[in-house]
Design a protein around this motif. Sequence first.
Motif, PDB file in Angstrom:
ATOM      1  N   GLN A   1       0.816  -1.212   0.000  1.00 19.94           N
ATOM      2  CA  GLN A   1       0.000   0.000   0.000  1.00 19.94           C
ATOM      3  C   GLN A   1       0.852   1.266   0.000  1.00 19.94           C
ATOM      4  OE1 GLN A   1      -3.326   0.382  -0.370  1.00 19.94           O
ATOM      5  NE2 GLN A   1      -3.278  -1.793  -0.850  1.00 19.94           N
ATOM      6  N   LEU A   2       2.080   1.173   0.499  1.00 20.79           N
ATOM      7  CA  LEU A   2       2.977   2.319   0.383  1.00 20.79           C
ATOM      8  C   LEU A   2       3.212   2.656  -1.088  1.00 20.79           C
ATOM      9  CD1 LEU A   2       5.667   1.519   3.126  1.00 20.79           C
ATOM     10  CD2 LEU A   2       3.662   3.011   3.311  1.00 20.79           C
ATOM     11  N   SER A   3       3.399   1.609  -1.908  1.00 24.05           N
ATOM     12  CA  SER A   3       3.589   1.844  -3.339  1.00 24.05           C
ATOM     13  C   SER A   3       2.298   2.289  -4.018  1.00 24.05           C
ATOM     14  CB  SER A   3       4.116   0.573  -4.012  1.00 24.05           C
ATOM     15  OG  SER A   3       5.460   0.332  -3.652  1.00 24.05           O
ATOM     16  N   VAL A   4       1.157   1.770  -3.542  1.00 21.10           N
ATOM     17  CA  VAL A   4      -0.125   2.187  -4.112  1.00 21.10           C
ATOM     18  C   VAL A   4      -0.310   3.692  -3.955  1.00 21.10           C
ATOM     19  CG1 VAL A   4      -2.626   2.061  -3.758  1.00 21.10           C
ATOM     20  CG2 VAL A   4      -1.281  -0.033  -3.890  1.00 21.10           C
ATOM     21  N   VAL A   5       0.105   4.231  -2.819  1.00 26.96           N
ATOM     22  CA  VAL A   5       0.034   5.672  -2.605  1.00 26.96           C
ATOM     23  C   VAL A   5       1.138   6.390  -3.379  1.00 26.96           C
ATOM     24  CG1 VAL A   5       0.202   7.509  -0.877  1.00 26.96           C
ATOM     25  CG2 VAL A   5      -1.041   5.409  -0.350  1.00 26.96           C
ATOM     26  N   ALA A   6       2.331   5.797  -3.400  1.00 26.76           N
ATOM     27  CA  ALA A   6       3.496   6.482  -3.971  1.00 26.76           C
ATOM     28  C   ALA A   6       3.366   6.714  -5.467  1.00 26.76           C
ATOM     29  CB  ALA A   6       4.763   5.671  -3.675  1.00 26.76           C
ATOM     30  N   VAL A   7       2.873   5.708  -6.217  1.00 24.99           N
ATOM     31  CA  VAL A   7       2.845   5.840  -7.676  1.00 24.99           C
ATOM     32  C   VAL A   7       1.963   7.003  -8.138  1.00 24.99           C
ATOM     33  CG1 VAL A   7       2.163   4.715  -9.827  1.00 24.99           C
ATOM     34  CG2 VAL A   7       3.520   3.457  -8.155  1.00 24.99           C
TER      35      VAL A   7
END
Length: 418
Positions: free
Chosen positions: A32-38
């Motif tokens: 989910q960190l990447s889901v927000v980051a992208v």
Amino acid sequence: MIRATFADTTPLRTPAYRRLWSAGVVTVIGAQLSVVAVPTQIYAMTGSSAYVGLTGLFGLVPLVVFGLWGGAVADAMDRRVMLLVTGAGVAVTSLSLWVVSASGVGNVWVVLCLFAVQSAMLAMNQPTRSAVIPRLLPADQLPAANALNMTVMQLGAVLGPLLAGVLIPVVGLPTLYLLDAIALLATLWATWRLPPLPVDGAQRPARDRMGVRAVLDGFRYVGMHKVLLVSFLADIIAMGFGMPRIVFPEMSQKVFGDPPGGGFALGLLFAAIPIGMVAAGVLSGWLQRVERQGVAVVAAICVWGLGVAVFGLTGSLLLAVLALALAGAGDLVSSVYRNSMLQTVATDEMRGRMQGVFGVVVAGGPRLADLWHGPSAAAIGPGLTATIGGVAVIVVMALVVWRFPEFWRYRAPRAPSA
């Protein structure tokens, strides 16, 4: 009575399932960190929700192609090996996104291409993982296991965005990708501990079961089971029309007062739907007592649409979070029943392909929403876009049930008498 209200934890008594489930807590937070980051990184690069909407295209194509093919491969080889290879691939792409973001050498197209590769790896991993669960647990524990899986995924999805909102101003956005890659080590360890998982009941050689014919066999199988067909359509309707995540970065800044680049409101918006799903999952003991599962799915999807519609109309952050949480609760109920329907009717030889179709539908629906939410938000505003999508969910779902009344009449099979 109180105990029956809360989630059934019986599947956790099986060690292999318990390890996968526990590792999933850490892994989902990282993912989910990447889901927000992208999307946040792309919006920071371009200042445009239309560019953010391109994640729908770059995510959807790999999800469709590799999700369907990955399901066929999962029906042809040891599923433990498949999970290890694809899980490692996801970790490598997260590391690549970290390098590109931290060094500043890439541009928006590099980020989108890496995102597409990661989507392909996830598309092959997810149907395999779902196909493994019925091999680890008896059939009567599958609804409880599905509720536990959804709950742990959404718990991570709550903590991940909130953590991202806190971490971005402190450690910077690139570090989110690195943390995602590190978190994936937990699931790789749990997968390594699994026993070999060759496919039961396979009739053709493995090479023949990896081709186009095998994928088409999966579609034919879906076509022969109208309840499964409508369950897939139901998710496409709910997510394709109603998933509003593409408008979160713009609304967090223009409606709820976040600073440029994201902040606490952004984290809350991304976390709100999972918050509702976690709450519904914790209180999911009643799900096993519902026989009219078709009715339950339709009602749950209408709740999803209502929550999204209200979210688009409000200027209050608290009300927006509550509306999205209500939508999330409806989504969990729908997901548990639809996945249980699939696992009940599919043989082990077909389970990978069925989960591949299921995975494409579940992951592809939000990408369809991304494709039209971005341009629509740029044209008429993010709030109105979300509301139109939520209303469309309810209307189109009603039309599908009218066309396929057998789904409305579907009842769960009764458990055999002791």
